[in-house]
Motif scaffolding. Structure first.
Motif, PDB file in Angstrom:
ATOM      1  N   THR A 128       6.934  -6.635  -6.296  1.00  0.00           N
ATOM      2  CA  THR A 128       5.750  -6.072  -5.656  1.00  0.00           C
ATOM      3  C   THR A 128       5.621  -4.581  -5.963  1.00  0.00           C
ATOM      4  O   THR A 128       6.614  -3.874  -6.176  1.00  0.00           O
ATOM      5  CB  THR A 128       5.789  -6.277  -4.131  1.00  0.00           C
ATOM      6  N   GLN A 129       4.385  -4.108  -5.975  1.00  0.00           N
ATOM      7  CA  GLN A 129       4.078  -2.697  -6.227  1.00  0.00           C
ATOM      8  C   GLN A 129       3.009  -2.224  -5.230  1.00  0.00           C
ATOM      9  O   GLN A 129       2.026  -1.590  -5.588  1.00  0.00           O
ATOM     10  CB  GLN A 129       3.590  -2.498  -7.658  1.00  0.00           C
ATOM     11  N   ILE A 130       3.228  -2.536  -3.981  1.00  0.00           N
ATOM     12  CA  ILE A 130       2.251  -2.208  -2.940  1.00  0.00           C
ATOM     13  C   ILE A 130       2.078  -0.698  -2.813  1.00  0.00           C
ATOM     14  O   ILE A 130       0.989  -0.202  -2.533  1.00  0.00           O
ATOM     15  CB  ILE A 130       2.676  -2.827  -1.598  1.00  0.00           C
ATOM     16  N   GLY A 131       3.151   0.050  -3.036  1.00  0.00           N
ATOM     17  CA  GLY A 131       3.051   1.507  -2.952  1.00  0.00           C
ATOM     18  C   GLY A 131       2.023   2.067  -3.912  1.00  0.00           C
ATOM     19  O   GLY A 131       1.295   3.006  -3.578  1.00  0.00           O
ATOM     20  N   LYS A 132       1.946   1.505  -5.114  1.00  0.00           N
ATOM     21  CA  LYS A 132       0.958   1.978  -6.084  1.00  0.00           C
ATOM     22  C   LYS A 132      -0.459   1.644  -5.630  1.00  0.00           C
ATOM     23  O   LYS A 132      -1.393   2.417  -5.852  1.00  0.00           O
ATOM     24  CB  LYS A 132       1.238   1.360  -7.452  1.00  0.00           C
ATOM     25  N   VAL A 133      -0.613   0.489  -4.992  1.00  0.00           N
ATOM     26  CA  VAL A 133      -1.925   0.111  -4.464  1.00  0.00           C
ATOM     27  C   VAL A 133      -2.386   1.119  -3.417  1.00  0.00           C
ATOM     28  O   VAL A 133      -3.526   1.596  -3.427  1.00  0.00           O
ATOM     29  CB  VAL A 133      -1.878  -1.303  -3.860  1.00  0.00           C
ATOM     30  N   LEU A 134      -1.478   1.470  -2.505  1.00  0.00           N
ATOM     31  CA  LEU A 134      -1.831   2.420  -1.444  1.00  0.00           C
ATOM     32  C   LEU A 134      -2.086   3.811  -2.008  1.00  0.00           C
ATOM     33  O   LEU A 134      -2.972   4.528  -1.533  1.00  0.00           O
ATOM     34  CB  LEU A 134      -0.715   2.465  -0.400  1.00  0.00           C
ATOM     35  N   ALA A 135      -1.319   4.199  -3.019  1.00  0.00           N
ATOM     36  CA  ALA A 135      -1.538   5.498  -3.642  1.00  0.00           C
ATOM     37  C   ALA A 135      -2.894   5.543  -4.329  1.00  0.00           C
ATOM     38  O   ALA A 135      -3.603   6.560  -4.271  1.00  0.00           O
ATOM     39  CB  ALA A 135      -0.427   5.787  -4.650  1.00  0.00           C
ATOM     40  N   GLU A 136      -3.278   4.458  -4.984  1.00  0.00           N
ATOM     41  CA  GLU A 136      -4.593   4.389  -5.631  1.00  0.00           C
ATOM     42  C   GLU A 136      -5.713   4.502  -4.594  1.00  0.00           C
ATOM     43  O   GLU A 136      -6.698   5.232  -4.788  1.00  0.00           O
ATOM     44  CB  GLU A 136      -4.719   3.074  -6.392  1.00  0.00           C
ATOM     45  N   ALA A 137      -5.556   3.801  -3.482  1.00  0.00           N
ATOM     46  CA  ALA A 137      -6.559   3.898  -2.418  1.00  0.00           C
ATOM     47  C   ALA A 137      -6.619   5.305  -1.850  1.00  0.00           C
ATOM     48  O   ALA A 137      -7.713   5.823  -1.574  1.00  0.00           O
ATOM     49  CB  ALA A 137      -6.228   2.894  -1.313  1.00  0.00           C
ATOM     50  N   ARG A 138      -5.474   5.945  -1.687  1.00  0.00           N
ATOM     51  CA  ARG A 138      -5.452   7.317  -1.150  1.00  0.00           C
ATOM     52  C   ARG A 138      -6.156   8.285  -2.080  1.00  0.00           C
ATOM     53  O   ARG A 138      -6.881   9.168  -1.617  1.00  0.00           O
ATOM     54  CB  ARG A 138      -3.988   7.738  -0.941  1.00  0.00           C
TER      55      ARG A 138
END
Length: 250
Positions: A128-138
């Motif tokens: 999983t790479q959820i952190g990258k998803v949240l960083a992109e949204a931020r």
């Protein structure tokens, strides 16, 4: 249409004549007129973009997710249809798969185009790479005026405290995360619940292969992105997915 390409993430104004005596306007007057016209055009463009709901649609595209990816491809048009009753919707697809691969599309305002792009993506094994998803949204939360983030996944293999910190930042920016969990993994559930709470969003579980459950959740998220909390409240009166979301949101 696609508003931007996949990513790994002036014209000049011709001076015009007076039109009454055949002489050009003084330079200062022409500059002022052009500046006003440019300002009005920019203001209209900003107003048009702000009137559209913007939703980040994030999906786990690791190998175990292929059946749900195909299901999401078939259901994503319902998000646009729900939003159409309230205004409009732009969707930015973000997905991760394989070894360290996380990609995003531009803003898409047409369900057929989103389905076409999703149909070209195959799931691949990876973590999983959820952190990258949240960083992109931020990164896009303020500049693109994102109203919500939807995440669909079944696992969490990262540092949960780091994910929670990013979720809290999105919460401060009034961007709720709707964490839709497929299956019953307890580690994922604990993380997804906390991420949703810190962002002011909601966590919901759906059964593997349950298209109707996922459809209701996606429709509810689209209603929020297009029309805000009031739209979600109205939908909650008739649909269980919206009721599940609004019951958790702050």
């Amino acid at each position: 249409m696609v508003r931007g390409p996949f990513k790994s993430s002036s014209g000049s104004i011709t001076p015009s004549d007076d039109g009454t005596d055949g002489h050009r306007l003084p330079e200062t007057e022409r500059s002022s007129t052009d500046a006003i016209a440019d300002f009005v055009a920019q203001a209209r463009a900003v107003a048009a973009s702000e009137s559209r709901g913007r939703l980040v649609f994030a999906l786990d595209a690791t190998l175990s997710r292929q059946p749900t990816w195909d299901m999401a491809c078939a259901l994503q048009a319902d998000m646009f249809r729900e939003a159409a009753a309230l205004g409009s919707l732009d969707v930015r697809l973000v997905y991760y798969r394989g070894f360290n691969e996380c990609r995003a599309t531009g803003w898409i305002s047409d369900s057929a185009e989103l389905a076409r792009l999703m149909g070209k993506i195959d799931c691949r094994g990876g973590k999983t790479q959820i952190g990258k998803v949240l960083a992109e949204a931020r990164r896009h939360a303020t500049s693109a005026r994102i109203r919500a983030v939807v995440f669909v996944g079944d696992a969490m293999e990262e540092n949960v405290d780091e994910l929670c910190a990013r979720a809290g930042e999105l919460g401060l920016l009034k961007v709720p995360l709707f964490m839709f969990q497929e299956g019953n993994d307890p580690v994922a559930e604990q993380a997804f619940r906390e991420i949703a709470q810190l962002s002011g969003g909601a966590w919901c579980r759906f059964d593997p292969g349950a298209a109707a459950q996922l459809r209701d959740l996606l429709r509810a998220a689209a209603a929020y992105a297009a029309g805000g909390r009031d739209a979600l409240l109205r939908l909650a009166a008739s649909e269980g997915g919206a009721a599940r979301l609004i019951g958790q949101m702050k």
